[in-house]
Every structure is written in C-alpha cells, then in structure tokens.
Design a protein around this motif. Sequence first.
Motif: not given
Length: 381
Positions: A268-293
């Motif tokens: 039962d607990k294994r089936k409920k693991r679908m909704g259990k939330k963990k953090s995705l490692p090292d999520f970040k903004v690498d860079r912000i840039f413009n191209q062709n306006e």
Amino acid sequence: MKTCDLDSQCPNTEKCCPGSCGNICRPVEIPQSITDLPPIPSNITHQEKHRGTSIIIHWQASAESSDIFYVVQERHHIGVHWREEKLGDWSPGFMVARPRLKKKYVFVPGRWYQVRVAAVNLYGTRGFSPPSEPFKLSAQPKPPGAPLNLNFEAVHLVNDKFWIELHWDPPVSELPVSKYIIYWSTLATFELRGSPYVKFQETVSPEQTHFSIPDLDRNKRAIMFEVQAMSMFGSRRLKGEKASIHISTPDYANAETLDLDLSNVSKDKRKKRMGKKKSLPDFKVDRIFNQNEELFAKLSWKGVGVNVTDHYTVTWSSNQCANVSRSVFTASTDNNWYTIHGLNYNCKYRASVKTHHHRLLFSSSITFTTPLSAQSTSTGS
C-alpha cells in the motif's frame, strides 16, 4: 513608468516613444489625407462550410490590387459560452492577397473566435480593424484520439517482480487533455481476447506522458496495458480512444535487475509513493541571453535516473511583469536542460521542472528576474 524598449513590444501599430517616466507605447495618428496607405478593412463576416466544420472569413476592402495584401489575426478561448475576459493574445497572423481567408484548420470546434484585419502596401498600413463579432463552429468537438507511440521505456526486475515504465505521446485532440487513465491487466495466456484475471487503473495529469507500474507478477504469461486520454467541454466528459500494448513476460526473463531496497515498504505504501515528492538536484538558471531581439533563459538540473531516460516537464510563468498578462507555458524534454524563449525584459518569472522516476515525483522550482533591457544582457551564439 517604462513599458517598452522596442516597437514590437507595443500592441497594434503603436510605437515605443520616450515619456517623462520612461518609454511607453503610444498610438500613431495617421491623417486621412495621406492617400498612399490603404484604408482599414471593415464589415468582417464569416460563412460556415462543410456542415459546420470550417469557416471562410470575408471583409470589405478597397478594390483588389496586386500592391495590397492583408494580415488576418485571430484570438480565441475554449468553452461552451462566449467570455471576452478569457480571450488569449492575438495570433501572429496569416497573409492573404484577397479579402477573404479560406485556410483550412485555422478554426477548431469548441472555441469562440474573433478576427481582425489590416491592409498593407509598400508604404505601410493604417492598422487593424476593430475585432469582429465573436463566432464559433457549429460542429461539436470530438473526443481525443488514441495516445501516440505507446511503448515500453524500460522493463526491470525488482525483488523478482516486473517494474515497467510506459511512455506515450499526446493524442491528436481538438480540446486540451484533462487527464490520462492507465489500465493494465494480467492474462493467463497469450490469447489477448480472453478475459483478464485482474484489471487495474491509475489516473495521471495531462502534463505527464509516462508512468511506472511496479510489482507485476513475472509468472503471468502476458500483461496488457492501455492508455486513454480524457477531455472536458463544459460539463461533458469526452473519453478518447485507447492505445494498447502488451508484454509477453518470457521475452523479458533476462530483464535488467535493479537493486532497490523495498523490503520495509508495504504494498500500500509502495503504491502511494507515486505522489511522494522529492527535490530535483541542482535546478538553476545557467544564463539569460538575447538573440535576434528575443530574450532566452537556459535552465539546467541534474538527472535522477541511471541508464534510464527520464522525461521532464518544464513549466514557466510571469509572476510580476508590467502590462503583460500572466500566461503559463509548458514543455517537455528528455535532456537535463531546457531553454525557454519569448521572455520579457524587467519581469519576474517562476519556473519548475518535474519528472516521475520509479513511482517517485521529483520536482523543483526557481524564480528569476530578467534584465532591464537588451543592453544589460549577453548575446547568444
């Protein structure tokens, strides 16, 4: 208060002009005495064709000329009843040489539309007409088709049980998918026409196009899987066609074995693991840039799977952005990075990425603010 940097950031034919508190969009007054510009089209009407499944748009314009073409834009919202406040942005538009729009598949059942038209020649344009009266196709929207390319992303053995990861692509659908239903059945023989011993089902969100099913008995001769898309139109539930696939378990007798310690986790607990939330490692903004306006932001993160391709859903929206209505955008990728585009300067955004891996939900969010102007942004290669 600054509202623009370029003319393209202003609606219609307004120009980005300096003001006492910064650049603002201002309407352009074009005297009627200037005869080089074609008049603004008027009297926009529509005519249904093919039993209410397509529409032709007509409008009144000056005498047809090879020097004049027309830009037709549409905006719409999904729903049974007309609600002006639900309308989206104007589309980039279609260019036609005559005062009518006959393009097929422009208009889709289940939506209310408005159109506007601008006449353009080599000297420019006087701008768009007022929006047309709202209209819709009389044909009713159809249920979604079957999900596409249903396949086994991976088949593992965990504690002598099959652990199967399914993947599919969204179906062809006239309406947004509201959810997916996944069915699976264990069969005693390879005769798939027979009644299943046991049938299960789970429901997932429309952004998710993959699903992991654990604890499947490897002694069953065959297992059938089905995926069905559902849509809503008002109070009506539209059930789509099912895509199906089956597995003959003897063919996977030597499936890769995963060393997962599940001995202390009940079914039962294994089936409920679908909704259990963990953090995705090292999520970040690498860079912000413009191209062709155009302004971009590259996001990156660390994956969670080993020797398995995970599918990531990326979502972003503007939280605080002057004179820009809040919109939510979603994309999917198999990479550990994604570059989002079409951003506005001097805006605060919220972005998130998530994936389901071995019945666990990995998800992370981040907020970032774009530069004040193009001059303070790096240029992409």
